[in-house]
Enzyme design. Structure first.
Site, PDB file in Angstrom:
ATOM      1  N   LYS A 127       0.822  -1.115   0.054  1.00  0.00           N
ATOM      2  CA  LYS A 127      -0.031  -0.130  -0.054  1.00  0.00           C
ATOM      3  C   LYS A 127       0.867   1.404  -0.003  1.00  0.00           C
ATOM      4  O   LYS A 127       1.439   1.580   0.934  1.00  0.00           O
ATOM      5  CB  LYS A 127      -1.037  -0.105   1.183  1.00  0.00           C
ATOM      6  N   GLU A 200      10.111   2.471  10.493  1.00  0.00           N
ATOM      7  CA  GLU A 200      11.115   3.463  10.112  1.00  0.00           C
ATOM      8  C   GLU A 200      10.459   4.633  10.032  1.00  0.00           C
ATOM      9  O   GLU A 200       9.509   5.111   9.297  1.00  0.00           O
ATOM     10  CB  GLU A 200      11.697   3.010   8.571  1.00  0.00           C
ATOM     11  N   CYS A 234      13.526  11.854   5.809  1.00  0.00           N
ATOM     12  CA  CYS A 234      13.283  11.407   7.176  1.00  0.00           C
ATOM     13  C   CYS A 234      14.703  11.896   7.643  1.00  0.00           C
ATOM     14  O   CYS A 234      15.174  11.854   8.910  1.00  0.00           O
ATOM     15  CB  CYS A 234      13.175   9.898   7.218  1.00  0.00           C
ATOM     16  N   GLU A 331       9.613  17.035  14.644  1.00  0.00           N
ATOM     17  CA  GLU A 331      10.089  16.910  13.437  1.00  0.00           C
ATOM     18  C   GLU A 331       8.771  17.913  12.701  1.00  0.00           C
ATOM     19  O   GLU A 331       7.686  17.981  12.910  1.00  0.00           O
ATOM     20  CB  GLU A 331       9.707  15.326  13.008  1.00  0.00           C
TER      21      GLU A 331
HETATM   22  P1  NAP Z   1       2.314   8.897   7.181  1.00  0.00           P
HETATM   23  O1  NAP Z   1       1.318   9.825   7.553  1.00  0.00           O
HETATM   24  O2  NAP Z   1       2.749   8.144   8.644  1.00  0.00           O
HETATM   25  O3  NAP Z   1       1.785   7.818   6.303  1.00  0.00           O
HETATM   26  C1  NAP Z   1       2.753   6.926   5.856  1.00  0.00           C
HETATM   27  C2  NAP Z   1       1.865   5.745   5.195  1.00  0.00           C
HETATM   28  O4  NAP Z   1       1.055   5.290   6.203  1.00  0.00           O
HETATM   29  C3  NAP Z   1       1.044   6.190   4.048  1.00  0.00           C
HETATM   30  O5  NAP Z   1       0.954   5.416   3.201  1.00  0.00           O
HETATM   31  C4  NAP Z   1      -0.254   6.559   4.669  1.00  0.00           C
HETATM   32  O6  NAP Z   1      -1.630   6.568   3.936  1.00  0.00           O
HETATM   33  C5  NAP Z   1      -0.402   5.090   5.753  1.00  0.00           C
HETATM   34  N1  NAP Z   1      -1.193   5.324   6.943  1.00  0.00           N
HETATM   35  C6  NAP Z   1      -1.496   6.269   7.678  1.00  0.00           C
HETATM   36  N2  NAP Z   1      -2.512   6.020   8.519  1.00  0.00           N
HETATM   37  C7  NAP Z   1      -2.520   4.654   8.719  1.00  0.00           C
HETATM   38  C8  NAP Z   1      -3.061   4.001   9.379  1.00  0.00           C
HETATM   39  N3  NAP Z   1      -3.951   4.119  10.541  1.00  0.00           N
HETATM   40  N4  NAP Z   1      -3.051   2.452   9.199  1.00  0.00           N
HETATM   41  C9  NAP Z   1      -2.234   2.068   8.241  1.00  0.00           C
HETATM   42  N5  NAP Z   1      -1.418   2.897   7.349  1.00  0.00           N
HETATM   43  C10 NAP Z   1      -1.709   4.429   7.510  1.00  0.00           C
HETATM   44  O7  NAP Z   1       3.685   9.533   6.967  1.00  0.00           O
HETATM   45  P2  NAP Z   1       4.111  10.429   5.621  1.00  0.00           P
HETATM   46  O8  NAP Z   1       3.506  11.686   6.118  1.00  0.00           O
HETATM   47  O9  NAP Z   1       3.396   9.823   4.490  1.00  0.00           O
HETATM   48  O10 NAP Z   1       5.599  10.518   5.751  1.00  0.00           O
HETATM   49  C11 NAP Z   1       6.233  11.213   6.267  1.00  0.00           C
HETATM   50  C12 NAP Z   1       6.932  10.643   7.574  1.00  0.00           C
HETATM   51  O11 NAP Z   1       7.483   9.430   7.190  1.00  0.00           O
HETATM   52  C13 NAP Z   1       7.896  11.440   8.189  1.00  0.00           C
HETATM   53  O12 NAP Z   1       7.624  11.548   9.759  1.00  0.00           O
HETATM   54  C14 NAP Z   1       9.361  10.848   7.769  1.00  0.00           C
HETATM   55  O13 NAP Z   1      10.176  11.229   8.720  1.00  0.00           O
HETATM   56  C15 NAP Z   1       8.833   9.497   7.688  1.00  0.00           C
HETATM   57  N6  NAP Z   1       9.910   8.695   7.107  1.00  0.00           N
HETATM   58  C16 NAP Z   1      10.815   7.741   7.648  1.00  0.00           C
HETATM   59  C17 NAP Z   1      11.729   7.331   6.694  1.00  0.00           C
HETATM   60  C18 NAP Z   1      12.673   6.425   7.407  1.00  0.00           C
HETATM   61  O14 NAP Z   1      13.299   5.541   6.906  1.00  0.00           O
HETATM   62  N7  NAP Z   1      12.646   6.450   8.913  1.00  0.00           N
HETATM   63  C19 NAP Z   1      11.791   7.400   5.439  1.00  0.00           C
HETATM   64  C20 NAP Z   1      11.030   8.328   4.789  1.00  0.00           C
HETATM   65  C21 NAP Z   1      10.024   9.093   5.684  1.00  0.00           C
HETATM   66  P3  NAP Z   1      -2.261   7.554   3.396  1.00  0.00           P
HETATM   67  O15 NAP Z   1      -1.060   8.586   3.487  1.00  0.00           O
HETATM   68  O16 NAP Z   1      -2.511   7.262   1.929  1.00  0.00           O
HETATM   69  O17 NAP Z   1      -3.465   7.792   4.210  1.00  0.00           O
END
Ligand code: NAP
Length: 438
Positions: A127, A200, A234, A331
């Protein structure tokens, strides 16, 4: 789910070197499609072309690296405590794994998960973020074109609540690999039951600049770390911890350069910085500018969007930032940088470590003692010496400490996608009991 269940046994029983042949083909197809995918990524999520091409290159690298694993996937042998008994381990797949990914590296992050999951013999339900479904569709089409058996990789698009949630909770899914925010990671941890989970998550990365640093080199690193991908990595640097002896000089150098960065269309060569991903991200950046001002930090540049122009936000620098303030602790995931003054090496390390996250850190110094002490003392999964906080290579471990999550991504992720199974072969012809039982 049904497709994955059907496909799994056959894929598991396909010899790993044969599975690797598909990965080599995927790598080749990604190379052929690199420019097309990079352009699509610029259009879909806004990063500049050269960075989007880098994202696709990471996908190429991980498929190549994991294809090589097809002829390794090493197990171990170890002596038995009994005569005429042979002990070994082998790697077995987890089964069906759910992969949930963010939008900021829409080709690389899914590939960092898909390639190891495939080589280990798992079937996949994938997904992607609903902000970047097109990149996911194109990536999966390429993988299909390589001839991967039907049902081994299954793409499901949709929101986290409608599609992600059922994946997290599904009883037939045995493992989850998630990249995204800390809040979603926490939710997954609380709702995934006893699945094997790799998280992650976010971070609050920092660059330390010591009194003896090459300031020009540090300047390039800070600009790249803080404003590359519009601060939406990230590993983005959102704190710069600077020795008091060079603080004001470096601050002036940095602000002068940051003001000149060009915002615009990522397909134009003149552009340094693209837009933020969406309206919510723009509003969040504005919110943190207000927070910074309320906390008494001084705004040196930026602090606002570009009138009438989508989700662009100017490179923003705050000075006089207190290490314990929200600006320095939380963050933001936007082009907002906090400058923090320190008196000595010990204070630099302590300020750098005093956050709940731990993904990436960097130090600029010409002093070998500072460099090696920083390597040992920085509580982060990644430390760079005289280089910015970003620039991971796929064959090194990628992952963080503390609230940045658990497990390793990319080249070191075989443990996330397989179990090391113990195998005992008794060739004594009699019942032998371990643990000293007669
Ligand atoms: P996010 O809002 O947590 O979303 C990530 C994924 O999770 C999306 O596909 C989202 O779907 C899904 N998701 C959201 N709520 C969910 C739930 N309740 N159940 C299952 N899946 C769910 O994060 P983002 O805004 O896309 O990405 C930014 C974050 O990612 C930042 O905090 C960044 O630091 C982190 N990041 C970490 C790394 C690492 O390797 N440590 C790398 C890159 C990014 P939808 O958005 O489609 O609803």
């Amino acid at each position: 789910m049904v497709a994955a269940e059907k496909a799994f046994p056959n894929w598991r029983d396909t010899p790993a070197p044969k599975r690797a042949e598909f990965l080599f083909k995927i790598r080749d197809l990604l190379i052929k499609n690199k420019d097309r995918l990079a352009r699509l990524e610029v259009k879909e999520m806004g990063k500049v072309y050269k960075e989007a091409a880098g994202d696709v290159q990471e996908a190429i690298d991980i498929f190549e690296y994991m294809a090589g694993e097809g002829r390794r996937l090493f197990g171990r042998t170890t002596p038995s405590e009994l005569k005429n008994k042979f002990n070994a381990t082998i790697r077995i797949p987890i089964g069906i794994v759910g992969l949930i990914t963010p939008w900021n590296f829409p080709i690389a992050i899914p590939s960092w998960k898909i390639a190891p999951a495939l080589i280990c013999g798992n079937a996949i339900v994938f997904k992607p973020s609903s902000d970047t479904p097109l990149c996911a569709v194109e990536l999966v089409k390429i993988i299909e074109k390589a001839g991967l058996p039907k049902g081994v990789l299954n793409l499901v698009t949709g929101s986290g609540s409608r599609v992600g949630n059922p994946i997290i909770k599904h009883s037939k899914i045995n493992g989850l690999s998630f990249t995204g925010s800390r809040d979603t990671g926490k939710f997954i941890r609380e709702n995934a039951g006893l699945k094997k989970v790799n998280l992650e998550l976010g971070s609050k990365n920092a660059i330390i600049i010591m009194e003896d640093a090459n300031l020009q080199l540090a300047l390039d690193g800070v600009l790249w770390g803080a404003f590359g991908t519009t601060g939406q990595r990230c590993t983005a640097a959102s704190r710069v911890i600077i020795h008091e002896k060079v603080f004001s000089k470096f601050q002036t150098m940095l602000v002068n350069k940051a003001r000149k960065l060009k915002l615009g269309n990522g397909l134009s060569k003149a552009t340094d910085i693209g837009p933020l991903i969406n309206k919510a991200a723009l509003e969040k950046s504005y919110r943190y500018v207000d927070i910074g001002k309320q906390e008494g930090a001084k705004l040196l540049c930026g602090g606002e969007g570009v009138k009438g122009k989508g989700f662009f936000f100017k490179p923003t620098i705050f000075t006089n930032v207190s290490p314990s303030s929200r600006l320095a602790q939380e963050e933001i995931f936007g082009p907002i940088l906090a400058l923090i003054k320190i008196k000595n090496f010990e204070e630099a390390i302590s300020v750098c470590n005093e956050v709940k996250y731990g993904l990436s850190s960097a130090i600029y110094t010409e002093n070998m003692q500072y460099a090696f002490r920083a390597i040992n003392q920085l509580e982060f999964g990644i430390t760079y010496i005289n280089s910015s906080t970003i620039g991971a290579e796929v064959h090194l471990p990628f992952g963080g400490t503390k609230d940045t999550g658990w497990g390793k991504e990319a080249g070191w992720s075989l443990d996330e996608f397989s179990e090391e199974k113990a195998v005992y072969i008794d060739f004594s012809g009699k019942l032998q009991k371990a643990q000293g039982i007669e």
